[in-house]
Design a protein around this motif. Structure first.
Motif, PDB file in Angstrom:
ATOM      1  N   LEU A   1     -18.446   8.988  -8.778  1.00 28.96           N
ATOM      2  CA  LEU A   1     -19.796   9.336  -8.358  1.00 28.96           C
ATOM      3  C   LEU A   1     -20.251  10.645  -8.996  1.00 28.96           C
ATOM      4  CD1 LEU A   1     -19.652   8.421  -4.566  1.00 28.96           C
ATOM      5  CD2 LEU A   1     -21.264   7.470  -6.233  1.00 28.96           C
ATOM      6  N   HIS A   2     -19.343  11.614  -9.047  1.00 31.22           N
ATOM      7  CA  HIS A   2     -19.668  12.899  -9.668  1.00 31.22           C
ATOM      8  C   HIS A   2     -20.080  12.706 -11.124  1.00 31.22           C
ATOM      9  CE1 HIS A   2     -19.262  17.032 -11.093  1.00 31.22           C
ATOM     10  NE2 HIS A   2     -18.432  16.590 -12.009  1.00 31.22           N
ATOM     11  N   LEU A   3     -19.288  11.930 -11.886  1.00 33.34           N
ATOM     12  CA  LEU A   3     -19.606  11.721 -13.299  1.00 33.34           C
ATOM     13  C   LEU A   3     -20.898  10.943 -13.475  1.00 33.34           C
ATOM     14  CD1 LEU A   3     -16.105  10.951 -14.864  1.00 33.34           C
ATOM     15  CD2 LEU A   3     -17.410  13.077 -14.953  1.00 33.34           C
ATOM     16  N   GLU A   4     -21.170   9.969 -12.603  1.00 31.85           N
ATOM     17  CA  GLU A   4     -22.417   9.218 -12.701  1.00 31.85           C
ATOM     18  C   GLU A   4     -23.612  10.121 -12.431  1.00 31.85           C
ATOM     19  OE1 GLU A   4     -23.184   6.161 -13.737  1.00 31.85           O
ATOM     20  OE2 GLU A   4     -21.090   6.038 -14.341  1.00 31.85           O
ATOM     21  N   ARG A   5     -23.484  11.036 -11.481  1.00 34.34           N
ATOM     22  CA  ARG A   5     -24.579  11.978 -11.217  1.00 34.34           C
ATOM     23  C   ARG A   5     -24.815  12.875 -12.429  1.00 34.34           C
ATOM     24  NH1 ARG A   5     -22.511  11.848  -5.506  1.00 34.34           N
ATOM     25  NH2 ARG A   5     -24.269  10.974  -4.314  1.00 34.34           N
ATOM     26  N   ILE A   6     -23.738  13.319 -13.045  1.00 34.28           N
ATOM     27  CA  ILE A   6     -23.883  14.161 -14.232  1.00 34.28           C
ATOM     28  C   ILE A   6     -24.502  13.365 -15.370  1.00 34.28           C
ATOM     29  CG2 ILE A   6     -22.641  15.501 -15.968  1.00 34.28           C
ATOM     30  CD1 ILE A   6     -22.863  16.846 -13.228  1.00 34.28           C
ATOM     31  N   ARG A   7     -24.095  12.112 -15.562  1.00 32.42           N
ATOM     32  CA  ARG A   7     -24.660  11.285 -16.634  1.00 32.42           C
ATOM     33  C   ARG A   7     -26.153  11.043 -16.426  1.00 32.42           C
ATOM     34  NH1 ARG A   7     -19.508   7.563 -16.040  1.00 32.42           N
ATOM     35  NH2 ARG A   7     -18.115   8.598 -17.486  1.00 32.42           N
ATOM     36  N   GLN A   8     -26.537  10.779 -15.162  1.00 34.79           N
ATOM     37  CA  GLN A   8     -27.956  10.565 -14.914  1.00 34.79           C
ATOM     38  C   GLN A   8     -28.725  11.861 -15.130  1.00 34.79           C
ATOM     39  OE1 GLN A   8     -29.021   7.914 -11.771  1.00 34.79           O
ATOM     40  NE2 GLN A   8     -30.887   9.017 -11.268  1.00 34.79           N
ATOM     41  N   ALA A   9     -28.146  12.985 -14.770  1.00 33.78           N
ATOM     42  CA  ALA A   9     -28.789  14.276 -15.040  1.00 33.78           C
ATOM     43  C   ALA A   9     -28.955  14.487 -16.537  1.00 33.78           C
ATOM     44  CB  ALA A   9     -27.966  15.414 -14.425  1.00 33.78           C
ATOM     45  N   GLN A  10     -27.944  14.099 -17.326  1.00 37.42           N
ATOM     46  CA  GLN A  10     -28.067  14.209 -18.782  1.00 37.42           C
ATOM     47  C   GLN A  10     -29.255  13.398 -19.288  1.00 37.42           C
ATOM     48  OE1 GLN A  10     -23.726  13.158 -19.444  1.00 37.42           O
ATOM     49  NE2 GLN A  10     -24.025  14.572 -21.154  1.00 37.42           N
ATOM     50  N   ARG A  11     -29.389  12.176 -18.810  1.00 34.61           N
ATOM     51  CA  ARG A  11     -30.486  11.325 -19.276  1.00 34.61           C
ATOM     52  C   ARG A  11     -31.844  11.935 -18.911  1.00 34.61           C
ATOM     53  NH1 ARG A  11     -26.728   7.223 -17.761  1.00 34.61           N
ATOM     54  NH2 ARG A  11     -27.594   7.066 -15.657  1.00 34.61           N
ATOM     55  N   LEU A  12     -31.953  12.484 -17.712  1.00 34.85           N
ATOM     56  CA  LEU A  12     -33.214  13.079 -17.298  1.00 34.85           C
ATOM     57  C   LEU A  12     -33.508  14.356 -18.077  1.00 34.85           C
ATOM     58  CD1 LEU A  12     -32.883  12.504 -13.456  1.00 34.85           C
ATOM     59  CD2 LEU A  12     -34.490  11.364 -15.006  1.00 34.85           C
ATOM     60  N   LEU A  13     -32.486  15.119 -18.389  1.00 37.23           N
ATOM     61  CA  LEU A  13     -32.686  16.319 -19.202  1.00 37.23           C
ATOM     62  C   LEU A  13     -33.115  15.955 -20.618  1.00 37.23           C
ATOM     63  CD1 LEU A  13     -29.579  18.375 -18.018  1.00 37.23           C
ATOM     64  CD2 LEU A  13     -31.962  19.047 -17.687  1.00 37.23           C
ATOM     65  N   GLU A  14     -32.575  14.844 -21.133  1.00 37.34           N
ATOM     66  CA  GLU A  14     -32.913  14.412 -22.486  1.00 37.34           C
ATOM     67  C   GLU A  14     -34.318  13.817 -22.574  1.00 37.34           C
ATOM     68  OE1 GLU A  14     -29.944  11.618 -23.594  1.00 37.34           O
ATOM     69  OE2 GLU A  14     -28.278  13.016 -23.325  1.00 37.34           O
ATOM     70  N   ASP A  15     -34.696  13.042 -21.560  1.00 36.00           N
ATOM     71  CA  ASP A  15     -35.885  12.199 -21.680  1.00 36.00           C
ATOM     72  C   ASP A  15     -37.104  12.697 -20.911  1.00 36.00           C
ATOM     73  OD1 ASP A  15     -34.299  10.539 -23.212  1.00 36.00           O
ATOM     74  OD2 ASP A  15     -33.776   9.238 -21.527  1.00 36.00           O
ATOM     75  N   THR A  16     -36.943  13.734 -20.073  1.00 36.42           N
ATOM     76  CA  THR A  16     -38.073  14.223 -19.285  1.00 36.42           C
ATOM     77  C   THR A  16     -38.115  15.745 -19.307  1.00 36.42           C
ATOM     78  OG1 THR A  16     -36.991  14.570 -17.122  1.00 36.42           O
ATOM     79  CG2 THR A  16     -37.596  12.302 -17.696  1.00 36.42           C
ATOM     80  N   ASP A  17     -39.234  16.279 -18.864  1.00 35.99           N
ATOM     81  CA  ASP A  17     -39.382  17.717 -18.670  1.00 35.99           C
ATOM     82  C   ASP A  17     -39.331  18.067 -17.186  1.00 35.99           C
ATOM     83  OD1 ASP A  17     -39.526  18.800 -21.245  1.00 35.99           O
ATOM     84  OD2 ASP A  17     -41.601  18.146 -21.484  1.00 35.99           O
ATOM     85  N   ALA A  18     -38.771  17.190 -16.381  1.00 42.05           N
ATOM     86  CA  ALA A  18     -38.697  17.419 -14.943  1.00 42.05           C
ATOM     87  C   ALA A  18     -37.931  18.704 -14.645  1.00 42.05           C
ATOM     88  CB  ALA A  18     -38.012  16.238 -14.262  1.00 42.05           C
TER      89      ALA A  18
END
Length: 321
Positions: A260-277
């Motif tokens: 779960l920890h790694l999945e949260r980090i991976r999703q954070a990576q995608r959001l950092l890459e693809d959004t300005d959130a």
């Protein structure tokens, strides 16, 4: 352009040789232009892949040419127990002194270890040979259960497909996630597998109530914003928490909480890459609570801060928006 070369000596394994040639040696102007300057640094007449291929001087550079490269990639030998030549070890040390990034695939780690380049560093190799690497080179901190290890100037990977993962990781570091993902799609490969992912699955996953574990993993990925515990997952899968933990270890090599920890980090990576959130929004989306908590876990896992990661890997469309 970055100069990348792959080492070919007598007995080089053909499969692992193909990964760096596919990633770095194929010009892709539609993805990024200019591309790498790629060269095969070979012993003339070297036999590759149990003799299936003999490397001639045509289209290759002498082995000595590796000392002038920016990146040197060392595939394994077909005979993993065969020692590398002292001449190659000397050339690798010289390339290292010149500032080259040096990477090994599979048991190519033994070549780097024989050159003394892994002393005091974390390193990996194919799990079947990790014990021997640790015994023969006690100055190396062998990590037996990961896909690859990035020490900056020195990188090592596990066997076969993990070599492709490492090459895509280096491409990602050089040219960003958009380029690496585009190349991965062309190779029909996963765009980014983190180095800490388990190398292999020990046992198949038994069915439970007619459903595979994949359905549960998909549900968890879609609901990371919610509080998820081992008990939550076990209840959804209709097994005990202890049994679920065994299934997770067998499937992913990780505990449920680590996964779960790694999945949260991976999703954070995608959001950092693809959004300005903002980071507070991303933290809520991935279920880490506060921005401070996400920042701490992200930095510990990835080795850089979320802001530095976004600066390095943000896609052009996100940057423009």
């Amino acid at each position: 352009m970055t100069r990348v070369g792959v080492v070919v000596v007598e007995g080089t394994s053909l499969f692992e040789l193909g990964a760096p040639c596919s990633v770095f040696g194929t010009p892709r102007p539609e993805v990024h232009d200019p591309w790498y300057e790629f060269v095969v640094c070979a012993e003339s007449g070297a036999h590759v892949g149990d003799g299936w291929l003999q490397v001639s001087g045509s289209g290759t550079a002498p082995l000595e040419g590796l000392v002038d490269l920016d990146t040197v990639i060392v595939p394994p030998l077909q005979d993993s127990s065969a020692p590398s030549s002292p001449a190659l070890a000397s050339l690798l040390r010289e390339a290292h002194r010149n500032g080259a990034r040096i990477a090994s695939i599979c048991t190519g780690a033994f070549t780097l270890a024989e050159a003394g380049l892994l002393d005091g560093l974390r390193a990996t190799t194919h799990w079947l040979h990790a014990g021997r690497l640790a015994r023969e080179f006690p100055a190396v901190e062998v990590v037996a259960d990961v896909l690859y290890v990035d020490n900056g100037q020195i990188l090592t990977s596990a066997g076969k497909a993990a070599g492709l993962d490492l090459c895509l990781h280096m491409l990602r570091c050089d040219l960003g996630s958009e380029v690496a993902n585009a190349v991965a799609r062309r190779l029909v490969a996963p765009p980014h597998r983190q180095g800490g992912q388990a190398q292999y699955i020990e046992t198949p996953v038994p069915a439970a109530d007619g459903h595979g574990l994949g359905t549960l993993l998909d549900w968890a990925r879609a609901n990371l914003h919610q509080p998820i515990t081992v008990a939550t997952l076990a209840a959804r899968f209709h097994v005990s928490p202890r049994h679920l933990t065994r299934l997770f270890r067998a499937t992913t090599g990780l505990t449920p909480l680590h996964w779960l920890h790694l999945e949260r980090i991976r999703q954070a990576q995608r959001l950092l890459e693809d959004t300005d959130a903002p980071l507070e929004h991303i933290a809520a989306r991935v279920g880490t609570g506060t921005a401070a908590t996400l920042r701490r876990h992200f930095t510990r896992t990835i080795g850089t801060t979320p802001s530095a990661y976004r600066e390095a890997f943000r896609t052009p469309s996100a940057a423009a928006g």
